[in-house]
Design an enzyme around this catalytic site. Sequence first.
Site, PDB file in Angstrom:
ATOM      1  N   GLY A   1       0.699  -1.236   0.059  1.00 28.09           N
ATOM      2  CA  GLY A   1       0.050  -0.067  -0.035  1.00 28.09           C
ATOM      3  C   GLY A   1       0.724   1.362   0.093  1.00 28.09           C
ATOM      4  N   ASP A   2       2.156   1.254   0.578  1.00 25.40           N
ATOM      5  CA  ASP A   2       2.934   2.388   0.692  1.00 25.40           C
ATOM      6  C   ASP A   2       3.891   2.360  -0.321  1.00 25.40           C
ATOM      7  OD1 ASP A   2       4.529   0.285   1.125  1.00 25.40           O
ATOM      8  OD2 ASP A   2       5.139   1.393   3.104  1.00 25.40           O
ATOM      9  N   GLU A   3       3.554   1.601  -1.545  1.00 26.79           N
ATOM     10  CA  GLU A   3       4.344   2.000  -2.715  1.00 26.79           C
ATOM     11  C   GLU A   3       3.485   2.012  -3.898  1.00 26.79           C
ATOM     12  OE1 GLU A   3       6.649  -2.064  -3.023  1.00 26.79           O
ATOM     13  OE2 GLU A   3       7.336  -1.596  -1.138  1.00 26.79           O
TER      14      GLU A   3
ATOM     15  N   ASN B   1       2.526  -9.877  -0.295  1.00 25.87           N
ATOM     16  CA  ASN B   1       3.601 -10.455  -1.196  1.00 25.87           C
ATOM     17  C   ASN B   1       4.515 -11.469  -0.238  1.00 25.87           C
ATOM     18  OD1 ASN B   1       4.848 -10.684  -3.778  1.00 25.87           O
ATOM     19  ND2 ASN B   1       6.772  -9.489  -3.039  1.00 25.87           N
TER      20      ASN B   1
ATOM     21  N   TYR C   1      17.597 -11.199  -1.640  1.00 23.60           N
ATOM     22  CA  TYR C   1      17.108 -11.372  -0.212  1.00 23.60           C
ATOM     23  C   TYR C   1      16.055 -12.176  -0.409  1.00 23.60           C
ATOM     24  CZ  TYR C   1      13.392  -7.764  -0.775  1.00 23.60           C
ATOM     25  OH  TYR C   1      12.105  -6.873  -1.030  1.00 23.60           O
TER      26      TYR C   1
ATOM     27  N   GLU D   1      11.258  -3.075  -9.148  1.00 21.91           N
ATOM     28  CA  GLU D   1      11.615  -2.003  -8.201  1.00 21.91           C
ATOM     29  C   GLU D   1      11.854  -0.481  -9.043  1.00 21.91           C
ATOM     30  OE1 GLU D   1      11.184  -2.182  -4.915  1.00 21.91           O
ATOM     31  OE2 GLU D   1      11.001  -4.405  -4.829  1.00 21.91           O
TER      32      GLU D   1
END
Length: 415
Positions: A52-54, A113, A272, A294
Site C-alpha cells: 500500500g505504501d508503494e 507479497n 534477499y 522496483e
Amino acid sequence: MTEYTHRCSNISRKFSIGSSSQGRKLWVLEISDKPGQQEPEPNFKYIANMHGDETSGRMLLPMLAEWLCDSWQGGDQRAARIVKDMHLYLMPTMNPDGFALHQRENGNGVDLNRNFPDGHVLCTPDEDHCDVSMLQKTDGVQPEVAAVMRWIEGANAKSPTDVVHFTASANLHEGSVVANYPYDAYSRTSRAKIDALAAASQQASTMQRPDVGPGVAAINAQQRVVSAQGAASVSPDDATFKFMAHTYANAHRTMHDSTEFPGGITNGAAWYEILGGMQDWNYIAAKCMEITLELSNTKYPPASTLPQLWDDNRDALIALAVSSALGGVTGTVTSTAARRNAGAAETPLPATISVQGISWKTTAHLPFGFYARPLAPGQYTITASYGGYASVSKAVTVPADGSGARLDFKLRPLK
C-alpha cells in the site's frame, strides 16, 4: 478508469476481479482491439501497489493506458502491436486498503507479497515435480491474494474456454531501482545444501569455543541466512528471466547504470529471500513468467517527480510487455485427423509445450490450441505432445530483434 473506458471504448474494458479485505473493488483494465474476446494471442499483465505504501504504479499504469489510447493509431508500431497482437491487463492497485491506510500491509495487517502458497515449501520432491493443485487453494490467504489467484487460474470464468491464460507479467514496487527475477526463494535441494553447510559451520564454531550456548547458536543460524544471500536461486528459465529483466533495465533511463546491481538486474534470492511471493507463485503454479520491478528509491514519491518517473519507465514498460508476449515463440497445436475428412476443420489440442533442456513446461490452450512461450534469443528445439497423439519436435530460432518466431504443430493420432 471509468472515464478512460468511455473515451477509449474501442480498445478497453474495465472489470473487477473481487474485493479487498475492507470491501474495496479490485479493478482491472484490459486493452486490446477486441477487449473481452478470446483470441489466439498472448496475454500480459502488470500489477501495481500490492504494498500500500508503494504508490508509483498507481500513476504509471494509467499513464501507460493513456499513451496506448493516444498512440496506437498514430503511427507508433509498439502501441499498435500491443493493441492489435496481444491483450494487456493493467491492475493499478492490488491493495487499495493499504493505500488508504498509508501502510505496506492490507487492511488485515498482512503483507500480500508473503501470502501466496509457496511452491518452494509445498512442492515435493521439488518445484519441477509439483502437484500445482496444492498451490491453487485459496484457503487461508487474504481476500486480495485469493482474488488474484482466482483471476489467474480462471476460477471465475464462465467456461474453460473463457479462461485468460497469462504468458508473462510483472509486478511494480518501490524501495530500489532494479529488475528482480525468479526465484525469490531457495529450492528444497538448495536449502538442504545451505543447512548442511550451516550445521558444519556451527559445529566447527562450537568446537573452537566451548562456551558457546544456545544464544550464540541462534546468532549462527541468522548468519547462515545472511551468508546464503548473494547465492542465486536459479529457475529452469534463468536465461529467459535474465533476458526479460535486462529488457526492462536497458530500456529504462537509468536502471541499467546501477552501481548496486550490475546491469540493473538481480536474482530475487541473491538479493534477499522471501517466501509466499507472487512472482514465484506465478511461475510455478500458474505457468506465467513474472518478474518484479522496483521503480523508485522513494516510497510515496512527491507529485512533482511523477512526470520524470513516467519518462524513466515509459519505454521499459512498453518493451517488457511486447518482448515477453510477442518476442518468443507463438503458435497453435492442431490434429491432423481433420485431413481424413474433406472439409472438416482442424481440431485444436491442449498440448504440452516443452523446450529441450528446460524442465518447465507450458500448455497450448483451447479454444484455439494457441500457445506463447517467452524465450531469450537463440536456437531451441520445441516439442508438442498430447495423449493419444504422436509427439512432434521442431527446431526454431528466436530472433534478437524482438519480432518473435512462429511455430505451428500438427499432431497425428496414434490410432
